[in-house]
Structure formats: structure tokens, C-alpha cells
Design a protein around this motif. Structure first.
Motif, PDB file in Angstrom:
ATOM      1  N   GLU A 110     -18.286 -11.622  -4.070  1.00 21.85           N
ATOM      2  CA  GLU A 110     -19.456 -12.311  -3.534  1.00 21.85           C
ATOM      3  C   GLU A 110     -20.674 -11.393  -3.454  1.00 21.85           C
ATOM      4  OE1 GLU A 110     -20.636 -14.053   0.820  1.00 21.85           O
ATOM      5  OE2 GLU A 110     -18.610 -14.490   0.109  1.00 21.85           O
ATOM      6  N   LEU A 111     -20.431 -10.119  -3.122  1.00 23.83           N
ATOM      7  CA  LEU A 111     -21.520  -9.148  -2.978  1.00 23.83           C
ATOM      8  C   LEU A 111     -21.913  -8.476  -4.293  1.00 23.83           C
ATOM      9  CD1 LEU A 111     -20.394  -7.328   0.323  1.00 23.83           C
ATOM     10  CD2 LEU A 111     -22.164  -9.081   0.077  1.00 23.83           C
ATOM     11  N   GLY A 112     -21.213  -8.807  -5.359  1.00 24.20           N
ATOM     12  CA  GLY A 112     -21.525  -8.225  -6.651  1.00 24.20           C
ATOM     13  C   GLY A 112     -20.940  -6.836  -6.848  1.00 24.20           C
ATOM     14  N   CYS A 113     -19.866  -6.526  -6.135  1.00 24.89           N
ATOM     15  CA  CYS A 113     -19.193  -5.230  -6.312  1.00 24.89           C
ATOM     16  C   CYS A 113     -18.332  -5.270  -7.565  1.00 24.89           C
ATOM     17  CB  CYS A 113     -18.322  -4.909  -5.100  1.00 24.89           C
ATOM     18  SG  CYS A 113     -19.212  -4.786  -3.535  1.00 24.89           S
ATOM     19  N   ASP A 114     -18.230  -4.147  -8.242  1.00 24.77           N
ATOM     20  CA  ASP A 114     -17.349  -4.101  -9.407  1.00 24.77           C
ATOM     21  C   ASP A 114     -16.054  -3.346  -9.137  1.00 24.77           C
ATOM     22  OD1 ASP A 114     -18.858  -1.831  -9.169  1.00 24.77           O
ATOM     23  OD2 ASP A 114     -19.738  -1.917 -11.166  1.00 24.77           O
ATOM     24  N   ALA A 115     -15.831  -2.961  -7.856  1.00 26.38           N
ATOM     25  CA  ALA A 115     -14.567  -2.307  -7.481  1.00 26.38           C
ATOM     26  C   ALA A 115     -14.330  -2.470  -5.982  1.00 26.38           C
ATOM     27  CB  ALA A 115     -14.604  -0.826  -7.847  1.00 26.38           C
ATOM     28  N   PHE A 116     -13.058  -2.390  -5.591  1.00 25.81           N
ATOM     29  CA  PHE A 116     -12.708  -2.407  -4.167  1.00 25.81           C
ATOM     30  C   PHE A 116     -11.561  -1.454  -3.926  1.00 25.81           C
ATOM     31  CE2 PHE A 116      -9.536  -5.208  -5.854  1.00 25.81           C
ATOM     32  CZ  PHE A 116      -8.481  -5.233  -4.955  1.00 25.81           C
ATOM     33  N   THR A 117     -11.417  -1.038  -2.664  1.00 29.60           N
ATOM     34  CA  THR A 117     -10.346  -0.129  -2.273  1.00 29.60           C
ATOM     35  C   THR A 117     -10.088  -0.305  -0.780  1.00 29.60           C
ATOM     36  OG1 THR A 117      -9.580   2.175  -2.351  1.00 29.60           O
ATOM     37  CG2 THR A 117     -11.894   1.831  -1.779  1.00 29.60           C
ATOM     38  N   THR A 118      -9.221   0.519  -0.205  1.00 26.70           N
ATOM     39  CA  THR A 118      -8.907   0.400   1.214  1.00 26.70           C
ATOM     40  C   THR A 118      -8.598   1.755   1.830  1.00 26.70           C
ATOM     41  OG1 THR A 118      -7.388  -0.548   2.865  1.00 26.70           O
ATOM     42  CG2 THR A 118      -6.493  -0.147   0.662  1.00 26.70           C
ATOM     43  N   THR A 119      -9.049   1.953   3.056  1.00 28.45           N
ATOM     44  CA  THR A 119      -8.759   3.195   3.786  1.00 28.45           C
ATOM     45  C   THR A 119      -7.310   3.247   4.261  1.00 28.45           C
ATOM     46  OG1 THR A 119      -9.440   2.294   5.940  1.00 28.45           O
ATOM     47  CG2 THR A 119     -11.158   3.315   4.592  1.00 28.45           C
ATOM     48  N   LEU A 120      -6.571   2.141   4.123  1.00 32.24           N
ATOM     49  CA  LEU A 120      -5.139   2.151   4.447  1.00 32.24           C
ATOM     50  C   LEU A 120      -4.396   3.204   3.622  1.00 32.24           C
ATOM     51  CD1 LEU A 120      -4.542  -1.703   4.601  1.00 32.24           C
ATOM     52  CD2 LEU A 120      -4.058  -0.112   6.484  1.00 32.24           C
ATOM     53  N   LEU A 121      -4.977   3.588   2.506  1.00 34.83           N
ATOM     54  CA  LEU A 121      -4.354   4.585   1.626  1.00 34.83           C
ATOM     55  C   LEU A 121      -4.264   5.960   2.284  1.00 34.83           C
ATOM     56  CD1 LEU A 121      -6.128   3.463  -1.654  1.00 34.83           C
ATOM     57  CD2 LEU A 121      -3.662   3.365  -1.230  1.00 34.83           C
ATOM     58  N   MET A 122      -5.017   6.176   3.386  1.00 33.92           N
ATOM     59  CA  MET A 122      -4.948   7.462   4.094  1.00 33.92           C
ATOM     60  C   MET A 122      -3.808   7.507   5.099  1.00 33.92           C
ATOM     61  SD  MET A 122      -6.955   9.896   3.178  1.00 33.92           S
ATOM     62  CE  MET A 122      -6.622  10.991   4.558  1.00 33.92           C
ATOM     63  N   SER A 123      -3.276   6.360   5.468  1.00 37.96           N
ATOM     64  CA  SER A 123      -2.298   6.319   6.550  1.00 37.96           C
ATOM     65  C   SER A 123      -0.904   6.741   6.096  1.00 37.96           C
ATOM     66  CB  SER A 123      -2.210   4.902   7.133  1.00 37.96           C
ATOM     67  OG  SER A 123      -1.165   4.821   8.086  1.00 37.96           O
ATOM     68  N   PRO A 124      -0.296   7.708   6.789  1.00 30.37           N
ATOM     69  CA  PRO A 124       1.069   8.113   6.446  1.00 30.37           C
ATOM     70  C   PRO A 124       2.106   7.047   6.791  1.00 30.37           C
ATOM     71  CG  PRO A 124       0.329   9.238   8.429  1.00 30.37           C
ATOM     72  CD  PRO A 124      -0.862   8.515   7.883  1.00 30.37           C
ATOM     73  N   LYS A 125       1.700   6.053   7.601  1.00 27.36           N
ATOM     74  CA  LYS A 125       2.621   4.987   7.993  1.00 27.36           C
ATOM     75  C   LYS A 125       2.617   3.818   7.004  1.00 27.36           C
ATOM     76  CE  LYS A 125       2.527   5.934  12.969  1.00 27.36           C
ATOM     77  NZ  LYS A 125       3.942   6.308  13.085  1.00 27.36           N
ATOM     78  N   LYS A 126       1.764   3.908   5.973  1.00 27.37           N
ATOM     79  CA  LYS A 126       1.683   2.820   4.998  1.00 27.37           C
ATOM     80  C   LYS A 126       2.240   3.260   3.642  1.00 27.37           C
ATOM     81  CE  LYS A 126      -0.292   0.541   8.192  1.00 27.37           C
ATOM     82  NZ  LYS A 126       0.601  -0.295   9.023  1.00 27.37           N
ATOM     83  N   SER A 127       2.811   2.313   2.921  1.00 21.95           N
ATOM     84  CA  SER A 127       3.420   2.580   1.622  1.00 21.95           C
ATOM     85  C   SER A 127       2.365   2.531   0.511  1.00 21.95           C
ATOM     86  CB  SER A 127       4.517   1.554   1.336  1.00 21.95           C
ATOM     87  OG  SER A 127       4.898   1.572  -0.026  1.00 21.95           O
ATOM     88  N   GLN A 128       2.207   3.652  -0.188  1.00 24.65           N
ATOM     89  CA  GLN A 128       1.276   3.698  -1.320  1.00 24.65           C
ATOM     90  C   GLN A 128       1.702   2.701  -2.409  1.00 24.65           C
ATOM     91  OE1 GLN A 128      -1.419   5.985  -2.159  1.00 24.65           O
ATOM     92  NE2 GLN A 128      -1.525   6.570  -0.005  1.00 24.65           N
ATOM     93  N   GLU A 129       2.983   2.596  -2.624  1.00 23.17           N
ATOM     94  CA  GLU A 129       3.502   1.702  -3.667  1.00 23.17           C
ATOM     95  C   GLU A 129       3.172   0.251  -3.341  1.00 23.17           C
ATOM     96  OE1 GLU A 129       7.770   0.458  -5.742  1.00 23.17           O
ATOM     97  OE2 GLU A 129       7.678   2.186  -4.388  1.00 23.17           O
ATOM     98  N   GLN A 130       3.382  -0.154  -2.075  1.00 21.88           N
ATOM     99  CA  GLN A 130       3.068  -1.527  -1.678  1.00 21.88           C
ATOM    100  C   GLN A 130       1.581  -1.817  -1.849  1.00 21.88           C
ATOM    101  OE1 GLN A 130       4.504  -1.664   2.356  1.00 21.88           O
ATOM    102  NE2 GLN A 130       6.530  -2.409   1.773  1.00 21.88           N
TER     103      GLN A 130
END
Length: 430
Positions: A110-130
Motif C-alpha cells: 500500500e505504501l509503495g515499498c519494494d521490500a519488507f522484513t521484521t525485527t523478530l529476526l533478532m530474537s533468540p526465542k524465535k525460529s529463523q527457519e519459521q
């Protein structure tokens, strides 16, 4: 592949965001980055507000645009129904990632972005694979590139922790959702799940008030720092004064640091001393008040004490009374917020962050307006403001004087309507 020109970064919390967004900007110096805080999983709402305020502040520090998404807890709970007992990094997390990242990629498009990501990738409690599977699936569906960045490697976690300490960012003690809260904190999760009227010392409500003012000050380009201190937290869970014969409930508040009552104390007034009525069961006391509820001069545990308006005196004196009171005590943290420089200031205005037990205190709007009116003098270093935690117990000011003895002669109470410590504060009854 051409580097993206506009990136939407989903933000889960300030702790994970502060370093992730810094690295993201370093890797894509020519791209516009938009921070999107969309986390309907976070519970309770007070916890959500704390993470929201800190994430907004982190984006301000980094010069990144910040957008808040919808807090749709009910919708999120429906999506994870049946997965309540799943462990961290289990199937419930996948559903949660899918929900949050899908809303993120939709906004990115909607905002015209050509990429997205998430800061969840920094958390040791979250699965990178998921996260990678969910992100890449959504990228194909919506035609927006997913940036999978593992900035934890190569000392990233250590650098993140350094930035968190340096910027005094509040660090949460569980992942975020109701189920993680109970799984990760067990019995200690009890106080997280209870809301209190007003802003009692040591509660999330008090903490949110301080974080909100800190963010307000920093958005106004005024320096603001927190100074933590330990207190004995006192939390009233349930209390009632009743005339059992008629079922009439007498309006009352509980005096801070009152001891609990076992079961129900049914008794009569056996003695009156001044404005205090003593019952003949479980040392219960009724304190009659004509004016406002007053701050506690010094926090000491006492007999179970109910604060009641004087107009109920005859009803109390002439009837049998049933009293119930359940409280919890626990060591917790409160904090003062210092806005400006105490060192150079010629005067330091002080106001309480907490409220009295009836919820009376300085409103956030009133405090923000007060700081706004002083910001010119604060920036010049002539004036400072100290927002005091646990001041209804007299502890915020004590800690401030102990920690900064040199400011004793500079202190002035802010003349605000809700400042229960100011001399101009009007009487208030229940």
C-alpha cells in the motif's frame, strides 16, 4: 538484484529493533525505512503500550518513520485457538508470524515499498527457519521482496545489548502473548494479568506514564533519563465493607500497606480513637475522612484499614460489619524520570508519576502541557523536571534527594491540578 528503495520493517519491540534497524539502514543507506508496530498478540494491554512507546522512541533515535498498527487481540486469539499449549517456536508462533507479517506486507504494498522484513529476526526465542518460510511465502503471494537478515551473528547480540543499555531501553521479561507469559513466568505472571485503578507505585500503569513522558520529551528534543529504585510493592486485589444484615456496601478505599484479612471478618466497632474505628475482629480498622485521601508518609505494614467518608459513621457504629481484604506484596521497581539537566538547572520542578489509591493524580495531558511550556528553559539548561515514581509513598523524592543531594535547594512542586503533593492542591473526598 537492484537494492530496494523503500523498506517496511515490522517491529516487535524496541530491544530487537534498536540494533536491527541500525544495521538495516547501514546495509541499505539509500532506502527509505518505515517502522511498523503491529503486535496484537501482546498481552496485557499495559504491556502493549510499554512496548509501543519504547519502539516509537527507538525509531525516533534512529530517525525512522513510525506507524502503529491495529491492536486486534480478539482477532489474534481466534486465529491461535486450539494452539494455546504449544511451546515457544511451535505451531502457534507460525500462525502468529503469518498474521503479523501478512499485515506488514499488505501495508508495504500500500505504501509503495519494494521490500519488507521484521525485527523478530533478532530474537533468540524465535525460529529463523519459521520466519524465513512465512516471509518467503508472503513475498510470492504479494510480490514484495522479503529481506531475511540474521543480524545476530558476528557479535550482533552483544552490540544490541550494548545499545539497549546505552539508550536505557526497557527490556521486557517474556515474549509477548498471554500463553508465553504464563509459560515463561509461571506464578510470577499474576501481577502482569491484573490491572489497577489509577497508577499505583510499581505497576505497569505507573511505568507507562513515565515512558510516555520520556518519549514526549525526546520527541521534543529534550534529554530525559530514568533512574530506577526498588520498592516494596503493595497491591490491593479485593476489598469490601458490608452491613451483612441489610446487604448495604459502604464505599471505601484501602489504606496502602494494610495487611490482608483471612476470609471474612464479621465484627463490631469496640472503640473510637479520633477518626479511627477499631473492630473486634482481625484488628480491622476504619479510618473516617472528611477531606482528600492523603499520601502515605512512610510505607509500613499496618492493620487492615479502610478509608471511609465521615457521613457513614453512624451506619458503622450501629451495625455489625463484614470486612474482606485480599492484598499482595512483592519487591518491584519504580523509577524517577529526569527531564533536562539537574546539574545546570537553577530550579527543578517535581511532580508525581503515580496516583493516590482513589486514582487521583496528574494526568498525562497535564504533565505534557507543563513540560511543553517549560521546554525553552529546559533546553537552555536553566530548568529541569523530575517526575517521581512511588511518590504517594514518599519514596520518589527520597531517592531523588539521596541520589542528587546537591539539588535540595532547587526543588519546587509543580503547581498542577493533580499534584497531590503541592500546597495548592484542593481537598478531595471519596
Amino acid at each position: 538484484m537492484e537494492k530496494p528503495k523503500k523498506i517496511l520493517a515490522h517491529i516487535c519491540c524496541a530491544v530487537d529493533a534498536i540494533y536491527f534497524l541500525k544495521r538495516l539502514r547501514e546495509d541499505y543507506p539509500d532506502a527509505e525505512i518505515v517502522g511498523f508496530f503491529y503486535d496484537p498478540n501482546i498481552h496485557p494491554y499495559e504491556e502493549y503500550l510499554l512496548r509501543l512507546k519504547e519502539s516509537e522512541r527507538a525509531c525516533k533515535l534512529l530517525g525512522i518513520k513510525f506507524i502503529e498498527g491495529e491492536y486486534n487481540l480478539e482477532g489474534w486469539l481466534k486465529k491461535v485457538k486450539g494452539y494455546e499449549k504449544e511451546p515457544e517456536k511451535g505451531a502457534r508462533c507460525v500462525i502468529c508470524f503469518d498474521d503479523r507479517l501478512e499485515s506488514s506486507v499488505k501495508l508495504a504494498k500500500e505504501l509503495g515499498c519494494d521490500a519488507f522484513t521484521t525485527t523478530l529476526l533478532m530474537s533468540p526465542k524465535k525460529s529463523q527457519e519459521q520466519l524465513k518460510k512465512v516471509g518467503e511465502k508472503l513475498a510470492k503471494t504479494y510480490g514484495v521482496e522479503y529481506l531475511h537478515k540474521d543480524y545476530r551473528k558476528g557479535g550482533g547480540v552483544q552490540e544490541m545489548n550494548r545499545l539497549v543499555r546505552e539508550q536505557n531501553i526497557w527490556r521486557q521479561d517474556y515474549c509477548g502473548c498471554l500463553f508465553a507469559l504464563v509459560q515463561q513466568k509461571g506464578e510470577k505472571s499474576f501481577l502482569d494479568l491484573v490491572s489497577f485503578p489509577g497508577r499505583l507505585p510499581g505497576t505497569k500503569e505507573e511505568h507507562i506514564f513515565i515512558k510516555s513522558l520520556k518519549t514526549f520529551a525526546q520527541l521534543s528534543e529534550i534529554p530525559a533519563v530514568e533512574e530506577e529504585f526498588q520498592i516494596l510493592g503493595w497491591f490491593p486485589l479485593r476489598g469490601k465493607l458490608e452491613i451483612p444484615r441489610s446487604g448495604v456496601v459502604i464505599p471505601s478505599y484501602i489504606k496502602p500497606f494494610s495487611a490482608p484479612i483471612r476470609g471474612v471478618a464479621k465484627g463490631e466497632v469496640i472503640k473510637r480513637v479520633g477518626n479511627r474505628l477499631y473492630l473486634n475482629k482481625q484488628n480491622a480498622v476504619v479510618e473516617l475522612i472528611e477531606e482528600r485521601i492523603k499520601p502515605v508518609e512512610f510505607p509500613t505494614l499496618s492493620n487492615p484499614t479502610f478509608l471511609v467518608e465521615k457521613k457513614y459513621e453512624n451506619l458503622l457504629m450501629n451495625n455489625r460489619i463484614a470486612a474482606t481484604l485480599e492484598v499482595k506484596t512483592e519487591f518491584v521497581k519504580s523509577r524517577n524520570l529526569i527531564i533536562g539537566s539537574l546539574e545546570t538547572a537553577e530550579e527543578v520542578y517535581i511532580l508525581p508519576a503515580d496516583t493516590l489509591v482513589d486514582g487521583f493524580g496528574v494526568s498525562l495531558h497535564e504533565a505534557e502541557r507543563f513540560i511543553e511550556n517549560l521546554k525553552g528553559e529546559i533546553r537552555k539548561g536553566k530548568t529541569a523536571v523530575a517526575v517521581l515514581g512511588a511518590q504517594s509513598y514518599g519514596l520518589g523524592l527520597k531517592f531523588l534527594k539521596d541520589f542528587h543531594p546537591e539539588i535540595e535547594g532547587k526543588l519546587k512542586w509543580a503547581n498542577l491540578t493533580g499534584n497531590f503533593m503541592a500546597k495548592s492542591f484542593p481537598p478531595r473526598a471519596i
